[in-house]
Design a protein around this motif. Structure first.
Motif, PDB file in Angstrom:
ATOM      1  N   ALA A 124      13.217  -4.810   4.722  1.00 11.67           N
ATOM      2  CA  ALA A 124      12.210  -4.866   3.662  1.00 11.67           C
ATOM      3  C   ALA A 124      10.820  -4.619   4.224  1.00 11.67           C
ATOM      4  O   ALA A 124      10.003  -3.919   3.617  1.00 11.67           O
ATOM      5  N   ALA A 125      10.533  -5.177   5.398  1.00 10.18           N
ATOM      6  CA  ALA A 125       9.221  -4.965   6.017  1.00 10.18           C
ATOM      7  C   ALA A 125       9.006  -3.486   6.326  1.00 10.18           C
ATOM      8  O   ALA A 125       7.910  -2.947   6.104  1.00 10.18           O
ATOM      9  N   ALA A 126      10.036  -2.815   6.839  1.00 12.98           N
ATOM     10  CA  ALA A 126       9.913  -1.386   7.155  1.00 12.98           C
ATOM     11  C   ALA A 126       9.614  -0.578   5.897  1.00 12.98           C
ATOM     12  O   ALA A 126       8.766   0.330   5.902  1.00 12.98           O
ATOM     13  N   VAL A 127      10.300  -0.907   4.800  1.00 11.60           N
ATOM     14  CA  VAL A 127      10.081  -0.177   3.552  1.00 11.60           C
ATOM     15  C   VAL A 127       8.683  -0.449   2.999  1.00 11.60           C
ATOM     16  O   VAL A 127       7.966   0.483   2.592  1.00 11.60           O
ATOM     17  N   LEU A 128       8.252  -1.709   2.982  1.00  9.81           N
ATOM     18  CA  LEU A 128       6.938  -2.038   2.414  1.00  9.81           C
ATOM     19  C   LEU A 128       5.807  -1.471   3.259  1.00  9.81           C
ATOM     20  O   LEU A 128       4.781  -1.027   2.728  1.00  9.81           O
ATOM     21  N   VAL A 129       5.985  -1.474   4.571  1.00 10.41           N
ATOM     22  CA  VAL A 129       4.970  -0.891   5.448  1.00 10.41           C
ATOM     23  C   VAL A 129       4.879   0.618   5.218  1.00 10.41           C
ATOM     24  O   VAL A 129       3.780   1.193   5.167  1.00 10.41           O
ATOM     25  N   ALA A 130       6.028   1.274   5.073  1.00 12.36           N
ATOM     26  CA  ALA A 130       6.013   2.711   4.784  1.00 12.36           C
ATOM     27  C   ALA A 130       5.350   2.988   3.436  1.00 12.36           C
ATOM     28  O   ALA A 130       4.579   3.946   3.289  1.00 12.36           O
ATOM     29  N   LEU A 131       5.631   2.145   2.449  1.00 14.16           N
ATOM     30  CA  LEU A 131       5.018   2.294   1.130  1.00 14.16           C
ATOM     31  C   LEU A 131       3.506   2.117   1.221  1.00 14.16           C
ATOM     32  O   LEU A 131       2.724   2.896   0.634  1.00 14.16           O
ATOM     33  N   ASN A 132       3.064   1.113   1.975  1.00 14.98           N
ATOM     34  CA  ASN A 132       1.631   0.905   2.157  1.00 14.98           C
ATOM     35  C   ASN A 132       0.978   2.093   2.844  1.00 14.98           C
ATOM     36  O   ASN A 132      -0.164   2.460   2.531  1.00 14.98           O
ATOM     37  N   SER A 133       1.688   2.680   3.796  1.00 11.04           N
ATOM     38  CA  SER A 133       1.104   3.819   4.513  1.00 11.04           C
ATOM     39  C   SER A 133       0.869   4.997   3.587  1.00 11.04           C
ATOM     40  O   SER A 133      -0.152   5.698   3.683  1.00 11.04           O
ATOM     41  N   ILE A 134       1.806   5.238   2.673  1.00 15.44           N
ATOM     42  CA  ILE A 134       1.644   6.339   1.713  1.00 15.44           C
ATOM     43  C   ILE A 134       0.456   6.075   0.801  1.00 15.44           C
ATOM     44  O   ILE A 134      -0.401   6.952   0.590  1.00 15.44           O
ATOM     45  N   PHE A 135       0.393   4.865   0.258  1.00 14.25           N
ATOM     46  CA  PHE A 135      -0.729   4.523  -0.625  1.00 14.25           C
ATOM     47  C   PHE A 135      -2.053   4.529   0.135  1.00 14.25           C
ATOM     48  O   PHE A 135      -3.097   4.828  -0.437  1.00 14.25           O
ATOM     49  N   GLN A 136      -2.008   4.186   1.435  1.00 15.37           N
ATOM     50  CA  GLN A 136      -3.225   4.178   2.223  1.00 15.37           C
ATOM     51  C   GLN A 136      -3.823   5.573   2.313  1.00 15.37           C
ATOM     52  O   GLN A 136      -5.037   5.761   2.175  1.00 15.37           O
ATOM     53  N   VAL A 137      -2.979   6.550   2.542  1.00 14.39           N
ATOM     54  CA  VAL A 137      -3.468   7.925   2.627  1.00 14.39           C
ATOM     55  C   VAL A 137      -4.046   8.381   1.292  1.00 14.39           C
ATOM     56  O   VAL A 137      -5.110   9.008   1.225  1.00 14.39           O
ATOM     57  N   VAL A 138      -3.343   8.044   0.211  1.00 20.48           N
ATOM     58  CA  VAL A 138      -3.728   8.535  -1.115  1.00 20.48           C
ATOM     59  C   VAL A 138      -4.892   7.754  -1.712  1.00 20.48           C
ATOM     60  O   VAL A 138      -5.798   8.336  -2.317  1.00 20.48           O
ATOM     61  N   ALA A 139      -4.880   6.418  -1.522  1.00 14.57           N
ATOM     62  CA  ALA A 139      -5.772   5.571  -2.314  1.00 14.57           C
ATOM     63  C   ALA A 139      -6.976   5.017  -1.571  1.00 14.57           C
ATOM     64  O   ALA A 139      -7.919   4.550  -2.217  1.00 14.57           O
TER      65      ALA A 139
END
Length: 364
Positions: free
Chosen positions: A148-163
């Motif tokens: 779950a941590a790997a998935v949430l960190v990856a999700l945060n990374s995508i939003f970080q680039v975009v947002a």
């Protein structure tokens, strides 16, 4: 039949290695060593800061890669589908990280630092930089869900680039204008954010995935998990301690020469970590997440990407700016607070044990 209760805090701590069990001591010593080195060795901060590519410090990048690789090598990538299908976890994480987190830091910065605009802006930048690195260590120590941590960190990374850039514009210019407050500007490109994400997450993620695939394919899962992982596991804490020493050596002189300012910056940070972690933990339990995913939700919501926040503050406002100092104080407060929350999380496992025990007769 009653389900077996998960181990309590004492059992978990008793099973830790000496390095893990005395982690707060090692972290305290690393912080003190970094501060003393930065204060007592002339020119050390400048020498360390000069070893970089763009705004990325190579010593810090090395420490973070060393820290994150073993944690990501432990992830069972074949189980990620069970995480991506958990809508409660994913939606809660997105709301906490990208709606409540930045808004809470904005409010705390304005309420507690109304007379210190540079520090206030620096803290708002910290609130926008969601954690994609060190949170994996805290989650692992607290027995959270690695997948779950790997998935949430990856999700945060995508939003970080975009947002990140858009949220910086909103919280530093648009929202203050609506509220009649002072406005600031933040100019940072999506490419810069993407480069930080690629280095601090992409490289260790690729290495961890490749290690598991190759190790299991050539030697089998039992060898990989019983022989290989125990050997590389300690590297995570060595990398963490090395990173802390470098971070505090870079800004040791600044921090020790301005204790009053550090205390002012620390107050909203303490409130932020307590509210984000505590609120996220209670939310996870309220929506029915198990202990391991509740813990992952709480730590991924409370942690911040201080490497990115410092790099952006230095790049936009300068290395001697108040904004940069606010970013540096971030890990000074975050590291000991989140270590304490690891122990708080382990102690709170009994809440989930009690709930599972109470629900078992009903299921029967």
């Amino acid at each position: 039949m009653t389900a077996p209760a998960p181990p309590d805090e004492r059992n978990v701590l008793a099973g830790l290695s000496t390095l893990d069990r005395f982690l707060p001591v090692w972290i305290g010593l690393a912080m003190a060593a970094g501060l003393l080195l930065g204060r007592l060795v002339p020119g050390l901060d400048a020498a360390l800061d000069a070893v970089k590519i763009g705004e990325i410090s190579l010593p810090i990048a090395l420490g973070l890669l060393l820290m994150m690789y073993p944690v990501l090598a432990k992830v069972r990538y074949d189980r990620l589908g069970t995480v991506t299908g958990d809508r409660r976890l994913l939606i809660s994480s997105l709301v906490l990280n990208w709606v409540l987190g930045p808004a809470l830091m904005f409010a705390l910065a304005w309420i507690l630092l109304p007379d210190l605009p540079e520090y206030r802006t620096g803290l708002i930048i910290v609130g926008l930089a969601r954690c994609i690195a060190m949170v994996l260590i805290w989650n692992d120590l607290a027995c959270g869900d690695r997948e779950a941590a790997a998935v949430l960190v990856a999700l945060n990374s995508i939003f970080q680039v975009v947002a990140f850039g858009a949220l910086g514009w909103f919280y530093l210019q648009v929202l203050p204008g609506w509220l009649g407050l002072a406005q600031d500007a933040l100019s940072v490109s999506a490419w810069d954010i993407a480069s930080y994400v690629l280095i601090f997450l992409g490289v260790p993620l690729a290495a961890g995935y490749a290690s598991r695939r190759l190790g299991e394919r050539t030697r089998g899962r039992e060898w990989y998990e019983s022989r290989f992982l125990p050997r590389v596991g300690p590297l995570a804490l060595y990398g963490l301690l090395f990173t802390i020493v470098i971070l505090f050596a870079l800004q040791g002189g600044t921090i020790t020469s301005q204790p009053g300012d550090v205390a002012r910056i620390a107050l909203p940070l303490l409130a932020y970590f307590a509210l984000m972690w505590g609120g996220s933990f209670l939310l996870g339990r309220a929506i029915g997440l198990p202990y391991d995913r509740t813990t992952t939700l709480a730590f991924t919501a409370a942690g911040n990407n201080f490497e990115l926040a410092i790099a952006v503050a230095v790049g936009v406002f300068g290395v001697t700016s108040g904004q940069a100092l606010a970013g540096v104080v971030g890990p000074l407060i975050e590291v000991p607070v989140l270590v304490a929350l690891v122990y708080a999380s382990l102690a709170a496992r009994r809440l989930f044990t009690a709930r599972a025990t109470a629900e078992e007769p009903a299921r029967a």
